[in-house]
Design an enzyme around this catalytic site. Structure first.
Site, short mmCIF file in Angstrom:
data_model
loop_
_atom_site.label_atom_id
_atom_site.label_comp_id
_atom_site.label_asym_id
_atom_site.label_seq_id
_atom_site.Cartn_x
_atom_site.Cartn_y
_atom_site.Cartn_z
N LYS A 1 0.73 -1.09 0.07
CA LYS A 1 -0.10 0.00 0.12
C LYS A 1 0.77 1.25 -0.03
O LYS A 1 0.49 2.31 -0.40
CB LYS A 1 -0.83 -0.18 1.28
CG LYS A 1 -1.89 0.98 1.29
CD LYS A 1 -3.02 0.56 2.34
CE LYS A 1 -4.01 1.67 2.84
NZ LYS A 1 -4.82 1.40 3.93
N ASP B 1 -6.14 7.12 13.95
CA ASP B 1 -5.93 5.78 13.35
C ASP B 1 -4.45 5.68 12.83
O ASP B 1 -3.96 6.36 12.17
CB ASP B 1 -6.67 5.66 11.84
CG ASP B 1 -6.65 4.52 11.11
OD1 ASP B 1 -5.83 3.76 11.56
OD2 ASP B 1 -7.14 4.24 10.10
#
Ligand code: AMP
Length: 617
Positions: free
Chosen positions: A86, A208
Site C-alpha cells: 500500500k 487511526d
C-alpha cells in the site's frame, strides 16, 4: 443476503450476490458485510478469523500466495515476498524515500513512465497487480465463506491518499474482478461503525495509527449524518516505524558487530513491541544465536516510539484547529488501527482530551471494514439511516497569470461538490486557453502538485477580456475530479477526468499541508508581488495600446511622459520590489488618468453622434 435461486435453464444453483466492505490495509486486510435484514456489520471469517495479512509471496513459478502463508515466507524468502505494498500504490519511483527502499524485496522503476515496480526473480509486477492479488484473495475467500457471489465492494483508503493513490486502489479492485462502488476514507468508515453502534451525537476525533499510515479526522455526527470537518495525516507513519526504531536501537547496541539482516530483526522488533504493549512490566528477550540476545523493555520502547507519537499529535492539533474546535468540544475519541493497542496512545489522548470519552470498544483491526460494510449496505439500497458527507483533504485549483494558484475547491470542502468560476483571456485574439489543474495549499502553482492540464481550443478571436470562460470543477464522492472549461459566448467546451499525475515526489505531496502553513506569510508576500507584476504587464499592454490608437488626441508632453513612466514600470517588473513597482504603476495611472478620461469623453460624445466607440480605442 438474498435467497438462493435455482437457474432452471442450466439446472445450476445461482448464488445470491453480496456487496462487501473491504479494508485494504497496509499490514492486514479484512472484508465485512451486513447480513440481509440486519443493521450490524460482521467481519466475514475468511480463513478463520477474517484477518488476511496484506502480504503476497510469489514462488519460483511466479504463482502468488496471499495471507498468513505468504507472511510466513517473509523470513524464509524475503526477496520473493511483498509486504506494505500500500505504501507503493500510486507512486512514482522518484516518490520513494529510503524507508520505502528498505523493504527487503526489490523495487525498480518502470522503464517507460518511472512508476514503481517490484521485481521478483525475472518478473516485474506493479503495485496495482500486487494489491489486486490481495483483493482477489478476499473476494474468493468471502465467496467461499458466504456461499455467495461477491462482485461489488466499497474499499477504504487513508484520508490522506491523493488522487493517484485512490485511482490505483480502484484499478486494483477492477483487476480483482470487483466493481468498486465507492472509495471511502478509513476514519470515516470507522466513525460509521461507531456511530451505528453508539448512536453518537457530537464531535468525534478518529485517531487511526496502522502499520504504515496515520490518519486523523474530526467528524460531526448527528441524526445519522456523518460530516467530516477536517482531516490530517501522514502516509508514511505507523507501527512499522516503531519496529524500525527498535531495529536501529538493537543495531546500535550491537555495533560494531552485525546482528542479522533487516527482515529478521524487524520480525523480532514487532514481536517485542506487541509483547510489551500487552505486558508493560515484562522484558522482551530473544536469543538470536548463542552469542547474541535481543532485549527490550517498555521504557526504552516508549522512548523509541515517542517521536512517532509526537508527530501524530501534531497532526491531531492541526486537524482540530482546521475544524475550529478545541479539545473540550470533542465528545469522543475513537481509536483505530493495530498500533493504537500501544498503551501510551490512549494515555496521551486521555491527557489531551480530559473531557472526552476514549472509545476503543470495537476491535481496532475490524472497525474500518465494518464501517465500509455499512456504507456498502447503504449503496446497495438497503438502508437510509446513514448519510455520508466527506471532505477533500487538499485544495484544488487552476493556474492563473503569474503562476498563481486560484483555488476553486478549498481543502476541507464537503464532497460531492461542484464549483464554477468565470475567467477570460489576457491578450487580444487568444483562441486557446491552457487549463492546468493543481492540488495543494501554496500560493504559487509551482509549489503545488500538478494533476493534469488540457487546452480549450476554438475560442472565437475576441479582444482580451471579452471571452467568458467558465471553469467548472466537479469532485465526486470518491474524490475523483472532473474539470470542464466552456466559453459561454460560443459554447465551445472541453473537459477531462483528471488522470493521476505521477510526476512529483511523494515528499512534496505529503509535506504540502505543512508547507502551506509554514510558508503562509512568505507566500502572501510573493502572491502580492506576482499580482503587482501581473498588473504591471497589463497596464503596460493597455496603456501602449491606448496611446498608439489615440496619439492624435494627445499632446507631445502627454505622449512622452506616458512613455517614460511605462519604461519606469517595465524596468521594475523583474526587480522583485513590490513597493517600488506599485509606486511606479500608481505614477503611470495618475499621469494617464486625466487624458484617458478626456479621450473617453470625446469617444462617448462621438458615439452619441453615431460614431462607433471602438474606432477611437
Ligand atoms: P493495521 O495497519 O491497522 O493492521 O495495524 C498494524 C500495526 O499494528 C502493525 O504495525 C502492528 O505491529 C501493530 N500492532 C498490532 N498489535 C499491536 C499491539 N498489541 N501493540 C502495538 N502495536 C500493535
Amino acid at each position: 443476503m438474498a435467497k438462493i435461486s435455482i437457474n432452471i435453464a442450466s439446472g445450476s444453483i445461482e448464488k445470491s450476490a453480496v456487496v462487501v466492505g473491504i479494508d485494504l490495509g497496509t499490514t492486514n486486510s479484512l472484508v465485512a458485510y451486513v447480513p440481509k435484514g440486519q443493521k450490524q456489520a460482521q467481519i466475514i471469517p475468511v480463513r478463520g478469523n477474517g484477518i488476511v495479512p496484506s502480504v503476497v509471496h510469489y514462488n519460483e513459478h511466479e504463482v502468488p500466495a496471499v495471507g498468513a502463508y505468504a507472511k510466513a515466507q517473509l523470513l524464509l524468502s524475503p526477496e520473493r515476498t511483498v509486504y506494505s505494498i500500500k505504501r507503493l500504490l500510486g507512486k512514482s519511483y522518484s516518490d520513494l524515500t529510503q524507508e520505502n527502499l528498505d523493504l527487503g524485496y526489490r523495487i525498480v522503476p518502470d522503464t517507460l513512465d518511472n512508476k514503481v515496480n517490484v521485481q521478483i526473480g525475472s518478473h516485474v509486477y506493479n503495485p496495482i497487480e500486487i494489491s489486486a492479488e490481495i483483493l482477489k484473495e478476499l473476494k474468493t475467500q468471502a465467496e467461499l465463506a458466504l456461499n455467495a457471489r461477491v462482485e461489488q465492494a466499497v474499499i477504504t483508503v487513508p484520508a490522506y491518499f491523493n488522487e493517484s493513490q485512490r485511482q490505483a486502489t480502484r484499478d486494483a479492485g477492477k483487476l480483482a474482478g470487483l466493481e468498486v462502488l465507492r472509495i471511502i476514507n478509513e476514519p470515516t468508515a470507522a466513525s460509521l461503525a461507531y456511530g451505528i453502534q453508539s448512536q453518537a451525537i457530537g464531535n468525534i476525533v478518529v485517531y487511526d495509527l496502522g502499520g504504515g499510515t496515520f490518519d486523523v479526522s474530526i467528524l460531526h455526527i448527528e441524526d445519522g449524518v456523518f460530516e467530516v470537518l477536517a482531516t490530517h495525516g501522514d502516509t508514511l507513519l505507523g507501527g512499522d516505524d516503531i519496529d524500525r526504531e527498535i531495529v536501529n536501537y538493537w543495531r546500535k547496541q550491537a555495533a560494531p558487530t552485525e546482528i542479522g539482516d533487516f527482515a529478521d530483526l524487524r520480525h523480532w522488533a514487532e514481536k517485542a513491541k506487541i509483547a510489551l504493549s500487552e505486558n508493560s512490566r515484562g522484558k522482551f528477550t530473544h536469543a538470536l544465536n548463542s552469542e547474541k540476545q535481543l532485549e527490550l523493555d517498555f521504557d526504552i520502547l516508549a522512548q523509541l516510539a515517542e517521536p512517532i507519537l509526537q508527530k501524530t499529535w501534531n497532526s491531531v492539533k492541526k486537524a482540530l484547529s482546521d475544524a475550529g474546535l478545541t479539545p473540550d468540544q470533542i465528545q469522543e475519541v475513537v481509536l483505530v488501527g493495530g498500533s493504537t493497542r500501544f498503551p501510551r496512545i490512549a494515555e496521551k489522548l486521555t491527557q489531551e482530551f480530559p473531557s472526552s470519552r476514549i472509545n476503543n470498544q470495537i476491535n481496532p483491526d475490524e472497525v474500518v471494514a465494518l464501517g465500509a460494510a455499512i456504507e456498502a449496505d447503504v449503496l446497495d439500497g438497503n438502508r437510509s439511516d446513514v448519510l455520508l458527507l466527506d471532505v477533500t483533504p487538499l485544495s484544488l485549483g487552476i493556474e492563473t497569470a503569474g503562476g498563481l494558484m486560484d483555488v476553486l475547491i478549498p481543502r476541507n470542502s464537503k464532497i460531492p461538490v461542484r464549483v464554477g468560476r468565470e475567467y477570460s483571456t489576457s491578450v487580444d485574439a487568444q483562441i486557446n486557453l491552457m487549463v492546468s489543474v493543481y492540488q495543494g495549499e501554496r500560493e504559487l502553482v509551482e509549489e503545488n502538485r500538478k494533476l493534469g492540464s488540457f487546452v480549450l481550443g476554438g475560442i472565437p478571436a475576441m479582444p482580451a477580456g471579452m471571452p467568458k470562460i467558465e471553469i467548472q470543477f466537479a469532485l465526486n464522492a470518491d474524490g475523483m475530479l472532473k474539470v470542464q472549461a466552456k466559453e459561454l459566448r460560443s459554447g465551445v467546451s472541453q473537459s477531462v477526468e483528471i488522470q493521476p499525475s505521477y510526476g512529483l515526489t511523494d515528499a512534496e505531496v505529503e509535506a504540502m499541508l505543512l508547507s502551506g502553513f509554514t510558508h503562509a506569510q512568505s507566500d502572501v508576500t510573493l502572491r502580492l508581488l506576482r499580482e503587482s507584476q501581473n498588473e504591471a504587464h497589463q497596464i503596460i499592454y493597455t496603456t501602449e495600446r491606448f496611446i498608439n490608437k489615440n496619439s492624435n488626441l494627445l499632446s507631445a508632453e502627454e505622449l512622452e511622459g506616458t512613455k517614460q513612466r511605462i519604461e519606469a514600470v517595465r524596468g521594475l517588473i523583474e526587480q522583485d520590489d513590490r513597493q517600488l513597482l506599485q509606486t511606479a504603476i500608481d505614477k503611470l495611472n495618475d499621469f494617464s488618468r486625466p487624458f484617458a478620461e478626456r479621450v473617453m469623453d470625446i469617444a462617448v460624445s462621438m458615439a452619441l453622434k453615431g460614431n462607433r466607440i471602438d474606432e477611437l480605442k
